[in-house]
Scaffold this motif. Structure first.
Motif, mmCIF file in Angstrom:
data_model
loop_
_atom_site.group_PDB
_atom_site.id
_atom_site.type_symbol
_atom_site.label_atom_id
_atom_site.label_comp_id
_atom_site.label_asym_id
_atom_site.label_seq_id
_atom_site.Cartn_x
_atom_site.Cartn_y
_atom_site.Cartn_z
ATOM 1 N N PHE A 7 0.838 -1.198 0.000
ATOM 2 C CA PHE A 7 0.000 0.000 0.000
ATOM 3 C C PHE A 7 0.876 1.252 0.000
ATOM 4 O O PHE A 7 0.610 2.206 -0.731
ATOM 5 C CB PHE A 7 -0.947 0.004 1.208
ATOM 6 N N GLU A 8 1.906 1.234 0.840
ATOM 7 C CA GLU A 8 2.847 2.351 0.876
ATOM 8 C C GLU A 8 3.484 2.543 -0.498
ATOM 9 O O GLU A 8 3.565 3.658 -1.012
ATOM 10 C CB GLU A 8 3.934 2.095 1.920
ATOM 11 N N THR A 9 3.931 1.452 -1.105
ATOM 12 C CA THR A 9 4.580 1.520 -2.411
ATOM 13 C C THR A 9 3.630 2.071 -3.469
ATOM 14 O O THR A 9 4.023 2.896 -4.303
ATOM 15 C CB THR A 9 5.101 0.127 -2.822
ATOM 16 N N THR A 10 2.383 1.642 -3.439
ATOM 17 C CA THR A 10 1.380 2.143 -4.383
ATOM 18 C C THR A 10 1.206 3.649 -4.238
ATOM 19 O O THR A 10 1.215 4.385 -5.232
ATOM 20 C CB THR A 10 0.024 1.439 -4.158
ATOM 21 N N LEU A 11 1.062 4.116 -3.003
ATOM 22 C CA LEU A 11 0.865 5.545 -2.769
ATOM 23 C C LEU A 11 2.106 6.347 -3.149
ATOM 24 O O LEU A 11 2.000 7.425 -3.736
ATOM 25 C CB LEU A 11 0.446 5.788 -1.329
ATOM 26 N N LEU A 12 3.271 5.820 -2.846
ATOM 27 C CA LEU A 12 4.504 6.509 -3.236
ATOM 28 C C LEU A 12 4.678 6.523 -4.753
ATOM 29 O O LEU A 12 5.128 7.521 -5.321
ATOM 30 C CB LEU A 12 5.717 5.863 -2.556
#
Length: 176
Positions: free
Chosen positions: A133-138
C-alpha cells in the motif's frame, strides 16, 4: 483541509473497531468525509469518475479496513485497481492527481502487536505487510504518512481500550 476516509469492511454492522471508528468520524462532518465502499457499491460496480472526483475534492486520504489474511478486503483492492489508473493517479500525461496529497492507512488487526515482529508468530511486522500500500501511494507521488493500527481484536477489546483507540485514531488523522 478535509480528510476523505475510504472505509472498506464487508460486514461493518458486526464490526467492533471499524464500526466505532466510523461512528466517531461521523460526529465531525466538517473534518471528515466517510465513504463506505460496501454500502455505496454492494454489487462491486465502481463509478470510477465519481471516486476520482471525490478524492480530488479532499486534501487528505485515509484507507480504513480490517487487516485479514494479511491483506485488505477484495473490494478495496478492486477500488485501487480501478480508481488509481494511468493518466489520473500516475503517468506522464497528467497522472498527478495524488501528487503531494497526504495519504495514510488505518487498520484493525486481530492479532497482537507482538505477533507482528521478526521474532513473533508471523515473522513480519505490520509495516512490512502493509508495504504494498505504501509503495502504491509513493508510486502515485502521494505524501504517504504511514499507518494507524489497532491490534488484538481477536482476543477481545475492553470499552476503555476501544475508546482510547478511537481517540488515538482521530489524533493520527488530525496530525497527518
Amino acid at each position: 483541509m478535509k480528510t476523505l476516509v475510504i472505509v472498506t469492511h464487508p460486514s461493518i454492522e458486526t464490526s467492533i473497531i471499524n464500526k466505532r471508528w466510523v461512528e466517531e468520524l461521523h460526529k465531525y462532518p466538517e473534518k471528515y468525509t466517510v465513504h463506505e465502499l460496501h454500502k455505496v457499491y454492494p454489487d462491486g460496480n465502481i463509478d470510477v469518475g465519481k471516486e476520482q472526483q471525490l478524492i480530488e475534492s479532499h486534501q487528505n486520504l485515509v484507507l480504513q479496513f480490517p487487516f485479514y489474511w494479511f491483506n485488505c478486503p477484495p473490494l478495496l483492492k478492486q477500488w485501487l485497481d480501478e480508481v488509481f489508473i494511468h493518466g489520473w493517479a500516475f503517468g506522464s500525461n497528467g497522472g498527478n492527481k495524488l501528487k503531494n496529497r497526504k495519504a495514510a492507512l488505518a487498520v484493525s488487526a486481530g492479532i497482537e502487536k507482538d505477533d507482528y515482529s521478526k521474532e513473533g508468530k508471523y515473522r513480519y511486522t505490520l509495516e512490512n505487510l502493509l508495504s504494498p500500500f505504501e509503495t502504491t501511494l509513493l508510486y502515485c507521488h502521494a505524501d504517504y504518512r504511514s499507518f494507524f493500527a489497532f491490534y488484538g481484536t481477536e482476543n477481545g477489546t475492553s470499552a476503555s481500550q476501544l475508546e482510547k483507540g478511537v481517540q488515538d485514531y482521530l489524533n493520527f488523522i488530525d496530525n497527518m
